[in-house]
Design an enzyme around this catalytic site. Structure first.
Site, mmCIF file in Angstrom:
data_model
loop_
_atom_site.group_PDB
_atom_site.id
_atom_site.type_symbol
_atom_site.label_atom_id
_atom_site.label_comp_id
_atom_site.label_asym_id
_atom_site.label_seq_id
_atom_site.Cartn_x
_atom_site.Cartn_y
_atom_site.Cartn_z
ATOM 1 N N GLY A 75 44.406 38.510 34.554
ATOM 2 C CA GLY A 75 44.523 39.929 34.920
ATOM 3 C C GLY A 75 44.738 40.104 36.414
ATOM 4 O O GLY A 75 44.320 41.102 36.995
ATOM 5 N N ALA A 76 45.411 39.124 37.030
ATOM 6 C CA ALA A 76 45.552 39.125 38.499
ATOM 7 C C ALA A 76 46.759 39.946 38.975
ATOM 8 O O ALA A 76 47.074 39.935 40.160
ATOM 9 C CB ALA A 76 45.637 37.693 39.012
ATOM 10 N N ASP A 79 49.235 36.221 27.446
ATOM 11 C CA ASP A 79 48.395 37.178 26.726
ATOM 12 C C ASP A 79 47.097 36.426 26.446
ATOM 13 O O ASP A 79 47.055 35.518 25.604
ATOM 14 C CB ASP A 79 49.073 37.618 25.424
ATOM 15 C CG ASP A 79 48.178 38.552 24.609
ATOM 16 O OD1 ASP A 79 47.002 38.763 24.992
ATOM 17 O OD2 ASP A 79 48.661 39.063 23.586
ATOM 18 N N VAL A 80 46.040 36.784 27.139
ATOM 19 C CA VAL A 80 44.794 36.006 27.059
ATOM 20 C C VAL A 80 44.104 36.110 25.690
ATOM 21 O O VAL A 80 43.152 35.390 25.428
ATOM 22 C CB VAL A 80 43.789 36.375 28.183
ATOM 23 C CG1 VAL A 80 44.234 35.801 29.509
ATOM 24 C CG2 VAL A 80 43.544 37.864 28.256
ATOM 25 N N ASN A 122 38.943 37.816 34.273
ATOM 26 C CA ASN A 122 38.925 39.190 34.814
ATOM 27 C C ASN A 122 39.702 40.180 33.945
ATOM 28 O O ASN A 122 39.361 41.366 33.947
ATOM 29 C CB ASN A 122 39.516 39.162 36.238
ATOM 30 C CG ASN A 122 39.899 40.541 36.716
ATOM 31 O OD1 ASN A 122 39.050 41.326 37.143
ATOM 32 N ND2 ASN A 122 41.181 40.891 36.602
ATOM 33 N N TYR A 176 33.621 49.425 24.613
ATOM 34 C CA TYR A 176 33.629 48.802 25.944
ATOM 35 C C TYR A 176 32.228 48.284 26.267
ATOM 36 O O TYR A 176 32.050 47.147 26.708
ATOM 37 C CB TYR A 176 34.094 49.817 26.995
ATOM 38 C CG TYR A 176 34.268 49.240 28.382
ATOM 39 C CD1 TYR A 176 35.372 48.451 28.698
ATOM 40 C CD2 TYR A 176 33.333 49.478 29.390
ATOM 41 C CE1 TYR A 176 35.540 47.920 29.968
ATOM 42 C CE2 TYR A 176 33.492 48.955 30.668
ATOM 43 C CZ TYR A 176 34.604 48.180 30.950
ATOM 44 O OH TYR A 176 34.759 47.643 32.217
ATOM 45 N N LYS A 208 31.382 44.267 26.856
ATOM 46 C CA LYS A 208 30.863 43.768 28.137
ATOM 47 C C LYS A 208 29.428 43.238 27.976
ATOM 48 O O LYS A 208 29.043 42.270 28.626
ATOM 49 C CB LYS A 208 30.927 44.875 29.193
ATOM 50 C CG LYS A 208 32.356 45.255 29.597
ATOM 51 C CD LYS A 208 33.087 44.096 30.271
ATOM 52 C CE LYS A 208 34.456 44.494 30.781
ATOM 53 N NZ LYS A 208 35.154 43.397 31.481
HETATM 54 N N1 LIG Z 1 37.640 49.290 37.995
HETATM 55 C C1 LIG Z 1 36.368 49.423 37.684
HETATM 56 O O1 LIG Z 1 35.699 50.404 38.025
HETATM 57 C C2 LIG Z 1 35.689 48.346 36.897
HETATM 58 C C3 LIG Z 1 34.295 48.449 36.737
HETATM 59 C C4 LIG Z 1 33.629 47.462 36.028
HETATM 60 C C5 LIG Z 1 34.335 46.393 35.508
HETATM 61 N N2 LIG Z 1 35.685 46.324 35.679
HETATM 62 C C6 LIG Z 1 36.364 45.161 35.095
HETATM 63 O O2 LIG Z 1 37.228 44.562 36.052
HETATM 64 C C7 LIG Z 1 38.291 43.907 35.367
HETATM 65 C C8 LIG Z 1 39.618 44.301 35.999
HETATM 66 O O3 LIG Z 1 39.746 45.706 35.913
HETATM 67 P P1 LIG Z 1 40.659 46.555 36.905
HETATM 68 O O4 LIG Z 1 39.877 47.742 37.262
HETATM 69 O O5 LIG Z 1 41.238 45.692 37.952
HETATM 70 O O6 LIG Z 1 41.791 47.019 35.844
HETATM 71 P P2 LIG Z 1 43.392 47.004 35.922
HETATM 72 O O7 LIG Z 1 43.835 47.769 34.732
HETATM 73 O O8 LIG Z 1 43.848 47.430 37.275
HETATM 74 O O9 LIG Z 1 43.763 45.467 35.735
HETATM 75 C C9 LIG Z 1 43.595 44.775 34.527
HETATM 76 C C10 LIG Z 1 44.653 43.689 34.433
HETATM 77 O O10 LIG Z 1 44.431 42.951 33.210
HETATM 78 C C11 LIG Z 1 45.691 42.690 32.625
HETATM 79 N N3 LIG Z 1 45.572 42.462 31.184
HETATM 80 C C12 LIG Z 1 45.207 43.373 30.240
HETATM 81 N N4 LIG Z 1 45.285 42.815 29.010
HETATM 82 C C13 LIG Z 1 45.711 41.533 29.187
HETATM 83 C C14 LIG Z 1 45.996 40.466 28.300
HETATM 84 N N5 LIG Z 1 45.880 40.608 26.967
HETATM 85 N N6 LIG Z 1 46.400 39.284 28.804
HETATM 86 C C15 LIG Z 1 46.534 39.133 30.157
HETATM 87 N N7 LIG Z 1 46.303 40.111 31.043
HETATM 88 C C16 LIG Z 1 45.894 41.303 30.568
HETATM 89 C C17 LIG Z 1 46.509 43.950 32.928
HETATM 90 O O11 LIG Z 1 47.913 43.707 32.782
HETATM 91 C C18 LIG Z 1 46.085 44.257 34.354
HETATM 92 O O12 LIG Z 1 46.918 43.617 35.296
HETATM 93 C C19 LIG Z 1 38.163 44.297 33.895
HETATM 94 O O13 LIG Z 1 37.541 43.258 33.174
HETATM 95 C C20 LIG Z 1 37.266 45.522 33.936
HETATM 96 O O14 LIG Z 1 36.540 45.703 32.742
HETATM 97 C C21 LIG Z 1 36.373 47.284 36.349
#
Ligand SMILES: NC(=O)c1ccc[n+]([C@@H]2O[C@H](COP(=O)([O-])OP(=O)(O)OC[C@H]3O[C@@H](n4cnc5c(N)ncnc54)[C@H](O)[C@@H]3O)[C@@H](O)[C@H]2O)c1
Length: 253
Positions: free
Chosen positions: A12-13, A61-62, A88, A158, A162
Site C-alpha cells: 500500500g505504498a 493485489d495483496v 500497510n 473495519y 483491525k
Molecule cells: N489514515 C488514517 O487515519 C488511518 C488511521 C488508522 C489506520 N490507518 C491504516 O493505515 C493504512 C494506510 O492507510 P492510508 O490512510 O494511507 O490509506 P490510503 O487509502 O491513502 O492508502 C492505502 C493504499 O493501499 C492500497 N491498497 C488497497 N488495497 C490493496 C490491495 N488489495 N493490494 C495492494 N494494495 C492495496 C491502495 O491502493 C492505497 O495506495 C491502512 O491499513 C489503514 O487502515 C489509517
C-alpha cells in the site's frame, strides 16, 4: 542511514501512510519495494525517493496468494534478501451493522486481515531460510482497541479486521521469536491521508476529532512512518508482539 543494508517491502505504498513509510525507509538508506495494487501511485512514490535510492515498484493485489508469492520471490531475486515487511495496505468502509452485506464484510477482511497473513507467511519463510532474523510491522488502528462512535461512523467490519490484526500480530510474534523475527503493530489515530480526506474536509468532523486529541492536531503520515522505522532498527530487537499507538493521546481518555 541506519537501515542501509536492509531490504524492505511496504504494501500500500502508493498513497498516504504507506508512501510516507517507504520514503522514510529510503531516507534511512534501505532498499525499498514499493508494493501496491495502484501502480501509478507506486510509481509516484518511487519518483519522490532521494537521488541514488535503491528500490522498485511491484504491482500486487495483496489479497491474491499468487501475487503475494511473486512479490516476495521477485524481491529476493532482485535484491538477494528480505529483511522487513510492512503490512500497510488497508481499506475502510462505513456501513452500519444491520445493513452490512457479506460482500463488503469479505472485502474489508480480505485486505485488512487475510493479506497481512498471506504476506507475513511468505516473508517469514524467506527470512527463516536466510537465517538473518527480520521485522514484520502491521499497521492496525486505534479502532483495533475501541469503537469510534460519532453519527454515521459505523464500521464494525473495519473494527473487527483491525482487532483481528492486533491479535494476529501477537500470535505470529510468539511463533517467530526463536527465529529472531520480531512482529509488532503500529496503531494510528486519525491521520491526514486520502483515506480520511473526505471526512476531515468537513469542519464539523475535524472539530470533533480535534476536541478528542490532546496533542491538538491531526496526525501526519510521517508520525506513523517514524514509529515504523523505530521498530525496524536493530536496537528494537527485544520489542515483539507489541503495539505502538500513534494517536496524539486520543486513546488515553
Ligand atoms: N489514515 C488514517 O487515519 C488511518 C488511521 C488508522 C489506520 N490507518 C491504516 O493505515 C493504512 C494506510 O492507510 P492510508 O490512510 O494511507 O490509506 P490510503 O487509502 O491513502 O492508502 C492505502 C493504499 O493501499 C492500497 N491498497 C488497497 N488495497 C490493496 C490491495 N488489495 N493490494 C495492494 N494494495 C492495496 C491502495 O491502493 C492505497 O495506495 C491502512 O491499513 C489503514 O487502515 C489509517
Amino acid at each position: 542511514m541506519k537501515l542501509q543494508n536492509k531490504v524492505v517491502i511496504v504494501t500500500g505504498a502508493g498513497s498516504g501512510n504507506g508512501r510516507a513509510i517507504a520514503l522514510r525507509y529510503f531516507e534511512e538508506g534501505a532498499t525499498v519495494v514499493v508494493a501496491d495494487i495502484n501502480e501509478s501511485g507506486a510509481n509516484e512514490t518511487i519518483a519522490m525517493a532521494p537521488a541514488g535510492s535503491k528500490g522498485m515498484v511491484i504491482k500486487v493485489d495483496v489479497t491474491n496468494p499468487a501475487d503475494v508469492e511473486k512479490m516476495v520471490s521477485q524481491t529476493v531475486q532482485e535484491f538477494g534478501q528480505l529483511d522487513i515487511l510492512v503490512n500497510n495496505a488497508g481499506i475502510v468502509a462505513f456501513t452500519p451493522f444491520l445493513e452490512l452485506g457479506v460482500e463488503e464484510w469479505d472485502r474489508v477482511h480480505n485486505v485488512n486481515l487475510k493479506a497481512p497473513f498471506l504476506c507475513s507467511q511468505a516473508a517469514a519463510k524467506e527470512m527463516i531460510k536466510a537465517g538473518r532474523g527480520g521485522r514484520i510491522i502491521n499497521i492496525t488502528s486505534v479502532e483495533a482497541h475501541r469503537v469510534v462512535s460519532s453519527s454515521g461512523h459505523c464500521q464494525p467490519h473495519y473494527n473487527s479486521s483491525k482487532g483481528g490484526l492486533f491479535m494476529l500480530t501477537k500470535a505470529i510474534a510468539l511463533e517467530l521469536a526463536s527465529h529472531g523475527i520480531t512482529v509488532n503493530a503500529v496503531a494510528p489515530g486519525v491521520v491526514e491521508t486520502p483515506f480520511t480526506q473526505k471526512g476531515l474536509e468537513n469542519p464539523e468532523v475535524k472539530e470533533w476529532v480535534l476536541e478528542r486529541v490532546p496533542a491538538g492536531r491531526v496526525g501526519k503520515p510521517a508520525d506513523v512512518a517514524n514509529a515504523v522505522v523505530f521498530l525496524s532498527y536493530d536496537e528494537s530487537e527485544y520489542i515483539t508482539g507489541s503495539t505502538l499507538v500513534v494517536d496524539g493521546g486520543w486513546t488515553i481518555h
